[in-house]
Design a protein around this motif. Structure first.
Motif, PDB file in Angstrom:
ATOM      1  N   MET A  46       0.833  -1.196   0.000  1.00 13.76           N
ATOM      2  CA  MET A  46       0.000   0.000   0.000  1.00 13.76           C
ATOM      3  C   MET A  46       0.877   1.259   0.000  1.00 13.76           C
ATOM      4  SD  MET A  46      -2.860   1.115   2.851  1.00 13.76           S
ATOM      5  CE  MET A  46      -4.126  -0.066   2.407  1.00 13.76           C
ATOM      6  N   THR A  47       0.568   2.178  -0.884  1.00 10.61           N
ATOM      7  CA  THR A  47       1.272   3.457  -0.920  1.00 10.61           C
ATOM      8  C   THR A  47       0.546   4.440  -0.003  1.00 10.61           C
ATOM      9  OG1 THR A  47      -0.049   4.339  -2.729  1.00 10.61           O
ATOM     10  CG2 THR A  47       1.924   3.061  -3.333  1.00 10.61           C
ATOM     11  N   VAL A  48       1.137   5.597   0.195  1.00  8.61           N
ATOM     12  CA  VAL A  48       0.487   6.629   0.988  1.00  8.61           C
ATOM     13  C   VAL A  48      -0.803   7.084   0.304  1.00  8.61           C
ATOM     14  CG1 VAL A  48       0.728   8.959   1.924  1.00  8.61           C
ATOM     15  CG2 VAL A  48       2.632   7.365   2.072  1.00  8.61           C
ATOM     16  N   GLU A  49      -0.782   7.162  -1.017  1.00 10.17           N
ATOM     17  CA  GLU A  49      -1.985   7.523  -1.758  1.00 10.17           C
ATOM     18  C   GLU A  49      -3.085   6.470  -1.569  1.00 10.17           C
ATOM     19  OE1 GLU A  49       1.134   7.426  -3.187  1.00 10.17           O
ATOM     20  OE2 GLU A  49       1.440   9.596  -3.089  1.00 10.17           O
ATOM     21  N   ASP A  50      -2.678   5.200  -1.575  1.00 14.69           N
ATOM     22  CA  ASP A  50      -3.635   4.119  -1.311  1.00 14.69           C
ATOM     23  C   ASP A  50      -4.231   4.260   0.086  1.00 14.69           C
ATOM     24  OD1 ASP A  50      -3.084   2.939  -3.803  1.00 14.69           O
ATOM     25  OD2 ASP A  50      -1.557   1.603  -2.940  1.00 14.69           O
ATOM     26  N   PHE A  51      -3.366   4.581   1.060  1.00 14.58           N
ATOM     27  CA  PHE A  51      -3.855   4.755   2.433  1.00 14.58           C
ATOM     28  C   PHE A  51      -4.864   5.894   2.497  1.00 14.58           C
ATOM     29  CE2 PHE A  51      -3.990   6.722   6.553  1.00 14.58           C
ATOM     30  CZ  PHE A  51      -4.269   5.639   7.369  1.00 14.58           C
ATOM     31  N   ASP A  52      -4.564   6.983   1.809  1.00 16.99           N
ATOM     32  CA  ASP A  52      -5.474   8.127   1.816  1.00 16.99           C
ATOM     33  C   ASP A  52      -6.855   7.709   1.310  1.00 16.99           C
ATOM     34  OD1 ASP A  52      -5.780  11.032   2.268  1.00 16.99           O
ATOM     35  OD2 ASP A  52      -6.147  11.073   0.105  1.00 16.99           O
ATOM     36  N   ASN A  53      -6.896   6.958   0.228  1.00 17.91           N
ATOM     37  CA  ASN A  53      -8.174   6.451  -0.295  1.00 17.91           C
ATOM     38  C   ASN A  53      -8.833   5.491   0.689  1.00 17.91           C
ATOM     39  OD1 ASN A  53      -7.984   7.886  -2.709  1.00 17.91           O
ATOM     40  ND2 ASN A  53      -6.802   6.259  -3.674  1.00 17.91           N
ATOM     41  N   PHE A  54      -8.037   4.585   1.255  1.00 15.42           N
ATOM     42  CA  PHE A  54      -8.507   3.620   2.252  1.00 15.42           C
ATOM     43  C   PHE A  54      -9.149   4.346   3.428  1.00 15.42           C
ATOM     44  CE2 PHE A  54      -7.253   1.532   6.272  1.00 15.42           C
ATOM     45  CZ  PHE A  54      -7.867   0.296   6.136  1.00 15.42           C
ATOM     46  N   TRP A  55      -8.464   5.376   3.934  1.00 15.23           N
ATOM     47  CA  TRP A  55      -8.961   6.087   5.112  1.00 15.23           C
ATOM     48  C   TRP A  55     -10.237   6.878   4.774  1.00 15.23           C
ATOM     49  CZ3 TRP A  55      -8.931   5.533   9.986  1.00 15.23           C
ATOM     50  CH2 TRP A  55      -9.386   6.556  10.806  1.00 15.23           C
ATOM     51  N   ARG A  56     -10.268   7.519   3.623  1.00 13.98           N
ATOM     52  CA  ARG A  56     -11.454   8.282   3.242  1.00 13.98           C
ATOM     53  C   ARG A  56     -12.674   7.372   3.116  1.00 13.98           C
ATOM     54  NH1 ARG A  56     -10.293  10.628  -1.829  1.00 13.98           N
ATOM     55  NH2 ARG A  56      -8.097  10.380  -1.582  1.00 13.98           N
ATOM     56  N   THR A  77       5.268   8.693   7.171  1.00 11.37           N
ATOM     57  CA  THR A  77       4.479   8.775   8.402  1.00 11.37           C
ATOM     58  C   THR A  77       3.793  10.126   8.493  1.00 11.37           C
ATOM     59  OG1 THR A  77       5.978   7.233   9.489  1.00 11.37           O
ATOM     60  CG2 THR A  77       4.583   8.587  10.917  1.00 11.37           C
ATOM     61  N   LYS A  78       4.510  11.172   8.145  1.00 10.67           N
ATOM     62  CA  LYS A  78       3.927  12.516   8.147  1.00 10.67           C
ATOM     63  C   LYS A  78       2.740  12.569   7.190  1.00 10.67           C
ATOM     64  CE  LYS A  78       5.127  17.356   7.443  1.00 10.67           C
ATOM     65  NZ  LYS A  78       6.206  18.313   7.222  1.00 10.67           N
ATOM     66  N   GLN A  79       2.859  11.955   6.031  1.00  7.04           N
ATOM     67  CA  GLN A  79       1.769  11.937   5.059  1.00  7.04           C
ATOM     68  C   GLN A  79       0.560  11.149   5.583  1.00  7.04           C
ATOM     69  OE1 GLN A  79       4.288  10.381   1.858  1.00  7.04           O
ATOM     70  NE2 GLN A  79       3.682  12.168   0.637  1.00  7.04           N
ATOM     71  N   ILE A  80       0.811  10.065   6.299  1.00  9.85           N
ATOM     72  CA  ILE A  80      -0.281   9.260   6.868  1.00  9.85           C
ATOM     73  C   ILE A  80      -1.028  10.072   7.916  1.00  9.85           C
ATOM     74  CG2 ILE A  80      -0.822   7.206   8.242  1.00  9.85           C
ATOM     75  CD1 ILE A  80       1.673   5.914   6.821  1.00  9.85           C
ATOM     76  N   VAL A  81      -0.277  10.723   8.805  1.00 11.46           N
ATOM     77  CA  VAL A  81      -0.915  11.573   9.823  1.00 11.46           C
ATOM     78  C   VAL A  81      -1.737  12.662   9.136  1.00 11.46           C
ATOM     79  CG1 VAL A  81      -0.520  13.196  11.719  1.00 11.46           C
ATOM     80  CG2 VAL A  81       0.846  11.099  11.576  1.00 11.46           C
ATOM     81  N   HIS A  82      -1.178  13.271   8.112  1.00  9.42           N
ATOM     82  CA  HIS A  82      -1.883  14.327   7.389  1.00  9.42           C
ATOM     83  C   HIS A  82      -3.175  13.788   6.761  1.00  9.42           C
ATOM     84  CE1 HIS A  82      -2.557  17.918   5.029  1.00  9.42           C
ATOM     85  NE2 HIS A  82      -2.709  17.154   3.962  1.00  9.42           N
ATOM     86  N   SER A  83      -3.129  12.590   6.227  1.00  8.29           N
ATOM     87  CA  SER A  83      -4.319  11.980   5.634  1.00  8.29           C
ATOM     88  C   SER A  83      -5.424  11.821   6.671  1.00  8.29           C
ATOM     89  CB  SER A  83      -3.971  10.620   5.030  1.00  8.29           C
ATOM     90  OG  SER A  83      -5.125   9.976   4.563  1.00  8.29           O
ATOM     91  N   VAL A  84      -5.053  11.316   7.842  1.00  5.63           N
ATOM     92  CA  VAL A  84      -6.047  11.147   8.911  1.00  5.63           C
ATOM     93  C   VAL A  84      -6.597  12.507   9.321  1.00  5.63           C
ATOM     94  CG1 VAL A  84      -6.439  10.343  11.275  1.00  5.63           C
ATOM     95  CG2 VAL A  84      -5.021   8.987   9.717  1.00  5.63           C
ATOM     96  N   ARG A  85      -5.703  13.457   9.547  1.00  8.35           N
ATOM     97  CA  ARG A  85      -6.108  14.808   9.972  1.00  8.35           C
ATOM     98  C   ARG A  85      -7.010  15.490   8.936  1.00  8.35           C
ATOM     99  NH1 ARG A  85      -5.348  14.204  14.709  1.00  8.35           N
ATOM    100  NH2 ARG A  85      -3.365  14.534  15.716  1.00  8.35           N
TER     101      ARG A  85
END
Length: 133
Positions: A46-56, A77-85
């Motif tokens: 999973m990429t950070v972009e994938d995580f962003d879609n997953f979280w949304r 990690t910073k990008q993941i936190v930003h996605s959640v936020r």
């Protein structure tokens, strides 16, 4: 309460390890009857972009996000936190793992987690979740 346990992705495919720290945290959560899901971004590719879609798509399904990371995964990690936020600013974010061995002030100011867990987190995660709940 349900916790999403995230293993931050490594910077390349050479290093693939079993996420032992997250496994210990999952065991502690299971023992405390706290629901959890593991999102191992390494084993799934999973990429950070994938995580962003997953979280949304799944926001609201987890009450807390706990991320395990190493220092070489800082930017991801910073990008993941930003996605959640960005998608659910009310969701508490906990960061632990070897990444927390660096300057804690910088981590709080730059990553912007709610909580940093220093050292072994099996007992700490239960105490933190009890306070959040």
């Amino acid at each position: 309460m349900k916790v999403l346990l995230v293993v931050s992705p490594f910077f390349n495919d050479i290093y693939k390890f079993f996420p032992l720290g997250i496994a210990y945290i999952a065991s502690a959560l299971k023992h405390a009857n706290i629901a959890y899901e593991i999102c191992d971004m390494n084993s799934t590719g999973m990429t950070v972009e994938d995580f962003d879609n997953f979280w949304r798509e799944r926001k609201g399904e987890s009450d807390v996000v706990a991320i395990s990371s190493m220092i070489n995964n800082y930017y991801r990690t910073k990008q993941i936190v930003h996605s959640v936020r960005s998608n659910s600013p009310e969701t508490p974010v906990i960061v632990g793992g070897k990444i927390v061995n660096v300057d804690k002030t910088i981590l709080f100011e730059d990553l912007k987690p709610d909580i940093l867990v220093i050292g072994d987190g099996e007992e700490t995660i239960i105490n933190v979740l009890n306070r959040i709940n």
